[in-house]
Design a protein around this motif. Structure first.
Motif, PDB file in Angstrom:
ATOM      1  N   SER A  12      55.180  49.210  28.214  1.00  0.00           N
ATOM      2  CA  SER A  12      54.646  47.992  28.822  1.00  0.00           C
ATOM      3  C   SER A  12      55.740  46.927  28.907  1.00  0.00           C
ATOM      4  N   LEU A  14      55.457  43.809  28.317  1.00  0.00           N
ATOM      5  CA  LEU A  14      55.366  42.903  27.173  1.00  0.00           C
ATOM      6  C   LEU A  14      56.111  43.466  25.970  1.00  0.00           C
ATOM      7  N   TYR A 276      51.889  39.480  32.226  1.00  0.00           N
ATOM      8  CA  TYR A 276      51.769  40.786  31.584  1.00  0.00           C
ATOM      9  C   TYR A 276      50.347  41.331  31.730  1.00  0.00           C
TER      10      TYR A 276
END
Length: 543
Positions: A12, A14, A276
């Motif tokens: 991801s 993030l 995000y």
């Protein structure tokens, strides 16, 4: 062993920014473990707020009873004695219990936890003990009931254990019969190659499994066998003795449930507004607590002041729920968003070890810690590895393959390699033959069509059949080429099956037992001697 860093894309955004660009996401987290200053600040906060947590003497005694059954090592007893003392801190890691410890990443998480605790103790000049939080309260049986090994013929084989009931119970409460254990243990025994270490490996697997009532029991015994000597304390989140000590905090979670819901929703907005994606569900009305009803784990939701599950099997007012948690704390269970808060109440958590997916969803409860008077612990990226055995390394050198080549898939590389072996130019010549045939035949077919319309269709069908026959012979020739290089093709397949099984990183699929069978229990000591690295960088272990 030779260790080489291998940066991996993916994961991801993030989690990547947490690892590579922390300042960009620092507002979503409590701090970065990799900063010595943040470690000291977190330790001082824990010292000042000892009274906010559960009594450490009672917690240590609860953990002593659990570890005495599953993880009775002198080093663990020493860790528990330290935990009982004021000022001792904890580094935690955790995972669902898995069959034969589950995928390799579980082992790497335990390793990271132990190493990080040791390093923090040296830097802070105070006791810091490692603890593995077994998520035994989780109910996703299908996630933990299987594992994968490379069998004797170097093929991926799935081993799956059956349970004796169909209830949606916590994994720790699902009974696994001895017959089921015998089946999967004997299956593993038959799959693993004979080696100098197999007798020893199978012995401690049998002793752990045949004395276990549940998957969590077996998992704890195996993890204790592997890591107890390093002082790793084990905790089962479904331990009924622990539940009694968690009752005051469950009360807080119920009392402040609306404020916690607002905190989760606001955190979710923070994450989305920062560009995000959310890595866990955040929905209005979710109490983020489970209630155990007749052995079934039910997620509670709120509506019009009532806490109930989706099917209304249970229903409580807030006051009734508070009375229930006081009378029966073992009927309550955390979800993915309240577990971090509970962990911080139960233990003086300096830092917690997380994988990339976990790092991403831990941003969601960051505001919730403030609601309950807490502070988000520091986060340590789990160490990540791929093991490349010596023979495979030689094969990769032979075919000039990098780990990145394997990660992206070897079909194109393998095709290019086979094409380079084609000294007769078989593929090229077949394609040229088909093109030449079509170039000569198609004008003739068109002319035949001027004689009679039906001949045009017949001619095209005839052309296609001839081309099909040429292609058939081409395929047979290519198969012969492959068969001629069958041993080499198997080497290519073994590289891919070993390093990227099922198209995933090795650590997410394979079990450690294959490697312990190959290299013996001392191999774990070699892994524990690897230089710690909390940068989140993937590393290749060349054996």
């Amino acid at each position: 062993m030779n260790i080489v860093k291998e940066p991996l894309p993916g994961g991801s955004a993030l989690a990547r920014d947490y690892i590579e660009n922390f300042e960009k996401v620092s507002h979503l987290y409590g701090g970065d473990f990799r900063s010595r200053e943040r470690r000291s600040i977190r330790a001082e906060w824990l010292d000042r707020n000892e009274s906010l947590r559960a009594d450490r003497t009672q917690i240590a005694e609860c953990l002593r009873q659990y570890n005495e059954k599953h993880n009775s090592h002198d080093a663990v007893k020493a860790s528990l004695a330290l935990l009982e003392q004021q000022g001792t801190l904890v580094v935690t890691g955790g995972q669902q219990s898995g069959l034969f410890t589950g995928p390799l990443l579980v082992v790497y998480k335990a390793m990271t936890t132990i190493m990080a605790a040791k390093e923090a103790a040296e830097q802070l000049d105070r006791p810091v003990v490692p603890l593995f939080w077994i998520a035994g309260e989780d109910h996703d049986w299908d996630e933990v009931n299987h594992t994968y090994v490379l069998n004797r013929t170097q093929e991926i084989t799935k081993i799956k254990i059956e349970k004796s009931e169909e209830k949606r119970s916590s994994v720790s409460n699902i009974r696994v019969e001895e017959e089921s254990w015998q089946q999967v243990v004997e299956q593993l025994d038959g799959l693993l190659q004979d080696s100098d270490f197999k007798l020893q490996i199978m012995e401690f697997i049998r002793s752990s499994s045949f004395r276990a009532d549940s998957m969590t029991d077996a998992f704890a015994k195996l993890m204790g066998s592997l890591f107890g000597k390093f002082g790793l304390i084990l905790l089962d989140s479904a331990d009924p003795n622990l539940r009694k000590l968690e009752e005051p905090f469950f009360t807080s979670l119920i009392m402040q449930n609306d404020a916690l819901e607002t905190a989760y929703m606001n955190s979710a907005s923070d994450i989305v507004n920062a560009g995000y994606e959310l890595q866990a569900d955040v929905t209005a009305g979710n109490a983020n607590l489970f209630y155990i009803h007749e052995g079934v784990r039910l997620l509670l939701h709120k509506k019009d002041g009532v806490f109930a599950d989706r099917k209304d099997q249970v229903s409580f007012t807030r006051d009734e729920l508070l009375e229930e948690v006081k009378a029966h704390p073992k009927r309550f269970s955390n979800n993915v968003l309240t577990r971090p808060l509970m962990q911080d109440y139960v233990l003086p958590v300096l830092a917690t070890v997380l994988g990339q997916g976990e790092i991403a969803y831990w941003a969601i409860p960051h505001r919730a810690f403030e609601v309950v008077g807490g502070q988000m612990p520091l986060i340590i990226p789990r160490m990540s590895f791929t093991v490349v055995e010596g023979t495979l390394h030689k094969h990769m050198d032979k075919y000039q393959l990098s780990f990145e080549d394997v990660r992206q898939g070897l079909d194109r590389k393998r095709h290019e390699w086979l094409a380079a072996l084609d000294e007769l130019g078989i593929e090229r010549r077949f394609e040229e033959t088909k093109a030449s045939f079509s170039a000569m035949y198609e004008p003739l077919i068109e002319q035949l069509g001027t004689i009679q319309a039906g001949l045009l269709k017949l001619g095209n069908n005839n052309k296609d059949k001839i081309l099909d026959q040429i292609t058939f012979l081409q395929t047979k020739a290519q198969d012969a080429m492959v068969k001629q290089n069958e041993a080499a093709i198997r080497q290519w397949e073994r590289i891919e099956l070993s390093l990227m099984p099922l198209g995933k990183l090795q650590e997410r699929v394979y079990n450690i037992m294959y490697y312990l069978n190959r290299y013996g229990l001392p191999w774990l000591d070699e892994l524990m001697a690897i230089e710690p690295d909390y940068s989140g960088t993937h590393r290749i272990i060349y054996m």
